[in-house]
Design a protein around this motif. Structure first.
Motif, mmCIF file in Angstrom:
data_model
loop_
_atom_site.group_PDB
_atom_site.id
_atom_site.type_symbol
_atom_site.label_atom_id
_atom_site.label_comp_id
_atom_site.label_asym_id
_atom_site.label_seq_id
_atom_site.Cartn_x
_atom_site.Cartn_y
_atom_site.Cartn_z
ATOM 1 N N THR A 206 40.299 37.989 31.846
ATOM 2 C CA THR A 206 40.414 36.885 33.188
ATOM 3 C C THR A 206 39.261 36.341 33.293
ATOM 4 O OG1 THR A 206 40.197 38.810 34.418
ATOM 5 C CG2 THR A 206 42.252 38.141 34.076
ATOM 6 N N ALA B 82 38.581 33.641 30.741
ATOM 7 C CA ALA B 82 39.676 32.561 30.713
ATOM 8 C C ALA B 82 39.236 31.664 31.939
ATOM 9 C CB ALA B 82 41.196 33.229 30.907
ATOM 10 N N LEU B 83 38.882 32.192 32.984
ATOM 11 C CA LEU B 83 38.425 31.416 34.064
ATOM 12 C C LEU B 83 37.270 30.521 33.821
ATOM 13 C CD1 LEU B 83 39.385 33.584 37.072
ATOM 14 C CD2 LEU B 83 40.288 31.191 36.822
ATOM 15 N N ALA C 294 38.507 27.888 31.745
ATOM 16 C CA ALA C 294 39.829 27.140 32.349
ATOM 17 C C ALA C 294 39.782 25.806 33.061
ATOM 18 C CB ALA C 294 40.524 28.114 33.674
ATOM 19 N N GLY D 37 40.400 35.656 25.594
ATOM 20 C CA GLY D 37 40.155 35.135 27.114
ATOM 21 C C GLY D 37 39.616 33.746 27.132
ATOM 22 N N SER E 83 42.357 31.358 25.677
ATOM 23 C CA SER E 83 43.691 31.407 26.455
ATOM 24 C C SER E 83 43.143 30.537 28.021
ATOM 25 C CB SER E 83 44.157 32.747 26.993
ATOM 26 O OG SER E 83 44.423 33.611 26.064
ATOM 27 N N GLY E 84 41.934 30.588 28.236
ATOM 28 C CA GLY E 84 41.595 29.620 29.202
ATOM 29 C C GLY E 84 41.784 28.242 28.774
ATOM 30 N N THR F 148 45.516 26.697 30.237
ATOM 31 C CA THR F 148 45.404 25.799 31.092
ATOM 32 C C THR F 148 45.870 24.204 30.726
ATOM 33 O OG1 THR F 148 43.549 27.222 32.087
ATOM 34 C CG2 THR F 148 43.429 24.929 32.771
ATOM 35 N N PHE G 225 45.363 32.536 36.357
ATOM 36 C CA PHE G 225 44.219 33.564 35.892
ATOM 37 C C PHE G 225 43.683 34.131 37.148
ATOM 38 C CE2 PHE G 225 44.461 30.764 31.902
ATOM 39 C CZ PHE G 225 44.714 31.583 31.074
ATOM 40 N N THR G 226 43.700 33.390 38.183
ATOM 41 C CA THR G 226 43.040 33.887 39.462
ATOM 42 C C THR G 226 44.055 35.090 39.811
ATOM 43 O OG1 THR G 226 41.935 31.973 40.048
ATOM 44 C CG2 THR G 226 42.351 33.502 41.724
ATOM 45 N N LEU H 253 45.916 36.827 38.014
ATOM 46 C CA LEU H 253 45.908 37.810 37.257
ATOM 47 C C LEU H 253 44.694 38.734 37.361
ATOM 48 C CD1 LEU H 253 47.255 39.173 34.609
ATOM 49 C CD2 LEU H 253 46.017 37.433 33.289
ATOM 50 N N SER H 254 43.694 37.996 37.656
ATOM 51 C CA SER H 254 42.316 38.839 37.793
ATOM 52 C C SER H 254 42.176 39.777 38.802
ATOM 53 C CB SER H 254 41.189 37.768 38.029
ATOM 54 O OG SER H 254 41.374 36.972 39.178
#
Length: 366
Positions: free
Chosen positions: A13, A16-17, A20, A133, A136-137, A141, A156-157, A159-160
């Motif tokens: 995560t 990913a962020l 994102a 990650g 995926s980001g 997104t 993602f937020t 999920l984190s």
């Protein structure tokens, strides 16, 4: 199991962020490329500044506290960017703090991994999740933007929050058995490992930064090519823990393969986008093998891993920050061939200087 899920899902995560915002940067500042650049770079600047202090604090006060702090900052800043997307200054500030949170997490999470009995296998899963990650980001997104520009950030937020809650189950087992090493001692002790990380990781940044203008390919094609690099790392991160190879010969071969791949990357566009994907996959594959070998060697030392891993992460972030910048200056002054040539030469140097490292794994594999 909860502890490992917290770290694996946590690095997924966090990474990913970090990516994102890339597909939706124009949404934050459509007519200000400089502001878009600041939004992107603020994250990495925050991470670069925080990884070594985070490692030192983790050694002194416990990795659990730093991991929880990093994940908490990830949740809070992700929510802030989602809620206030039209204030560029706030977004830049949030991205910087998000990077600090990432620095605290990655330095402490890797130091936790390195004191576990199954550290070799766990580090492979960690680096695989990191690259999944990043992928995926970008991809998720970009896909969710059709349904809501910042929907990916929200996903993602939320999920984190899961790894943040699970992080309360972490223990400090294995940490107290090791001694604290000063930063200068750790930096000198593992200097060849850090330098190899700076060059190898930095080279991936050089290729990623030069290719869009170098090839002029459509964004979708470039995305697939860059995704191949991450997938190469994912695959070799999972394979490497199952192969018993000493760090020096592996890093030496990695430097040679990386040098050849960078040289081939200069000519690959002439042979089509599939050739480029294969070259990029080779580059990513080298990173996975080398990372796992480096982590196993660092893990066998009898000192606490926070400072050690903090410097390791700083070297990787430093490579990503400085090598692409230098390559860009070389392109402006001389041309693309010189920039690719410089990166090739540096990777070749890795194969030479790593022999000066007494990097022998003495312990039995976990």
């Amino acid at each position: 199991m909860k502890q490992r899920i917290s770290l694996i899902l946590g690095v997924f995560t966090v990474m990913a962020l970090s990516n994102a915002v890339v597909p939706i940067l124009p949404f934050f500042a459509s007519e200000a490329p400089s502001v878009q650049g600041a939004i992107f770079s603020a994250y990495f600047f925050g991470a670069f500044l925080s990884v070594i202090p985070a490692g030192i604090l983790g050694d002194r006060y416990g990795t659990k506290r730093c991991i929880k702090s990093g994940l908490f900052l990830t949740v809070v800043t992700g929510a802030a960017i989602f809620l206030v997307p039209h204030s560029p200054l706030l977004v830049i500030a949030a991205r910087g703090i998000e990077g600090i949170g990432a620095g605290f997490f990655v330095a402490s999470a890797l130091s936790w991994v390195n004191v576990q009995k199954d550290s070799r296998m766990l580090s492979g899963y960690y680096f695989a999740a990191l690259n999944v990650g990043l992928l995926s980001g970008l991809l998720i997104t970009g896909w969710l933007a059709d349904f809501g520009t910042t929907l990916g950030l929200l996903v993602f937020t939320v999920l984190s929050m899961v790894p943040f809650l699970l992080s309360f189950t972490l223990s400090e087992e294995g940490r107290e058995e090791r001694e604290i090493a000063p930063v200068k001692d750790a930096a000198y002790m593992f200097r060849w490992i850090y330098l190899s990380s700076f060059i190898i990781v930095g080279t991936t940044g050089v290729i990623s930064s030069l290719y869009p203008e170098f090839t002029g390919e459509l964004p979708i094609v470039l995305s697939l090519q860059l995704a191949a690099m991450n997938m190469g790392t994912v695959i070799t991160s999972l394979v490497a823990p199952r192969i018993r190879i000493q760090p020096v010969p592996l890093i030496r071969v990695g430097g040679i393969v990386m040098a050849l791949a960078v040289a081939m990357a200069f000519f690959a566009p002439e042979f089509g986008w599939i050739a480029v994907i294969l070259v990029f996959a080779a580059v990513g594959g080298v990173v996975g093998f080398v990372f796992v070998a480096q982590m196993e060697y660092l893990a066998q030392s009898k000192i606490r891993q926070g400072t050690v891993v903090g410097i390791f992460n700083a070297s990787a972030y430093g490579g990503m920050a400085f090598m692409p910048f230098i390559a860009g200056l070389v392109v402006d002054a001389v041309g693309y061939s010189a920039a690719f040539g410089l990166a090739t030469l540096l990777c070749g140097c890795v194969a030479l200087f790593i022999g000066r490292c007494e990097c022998t794994i003495l312990d039995e594999p976990a």
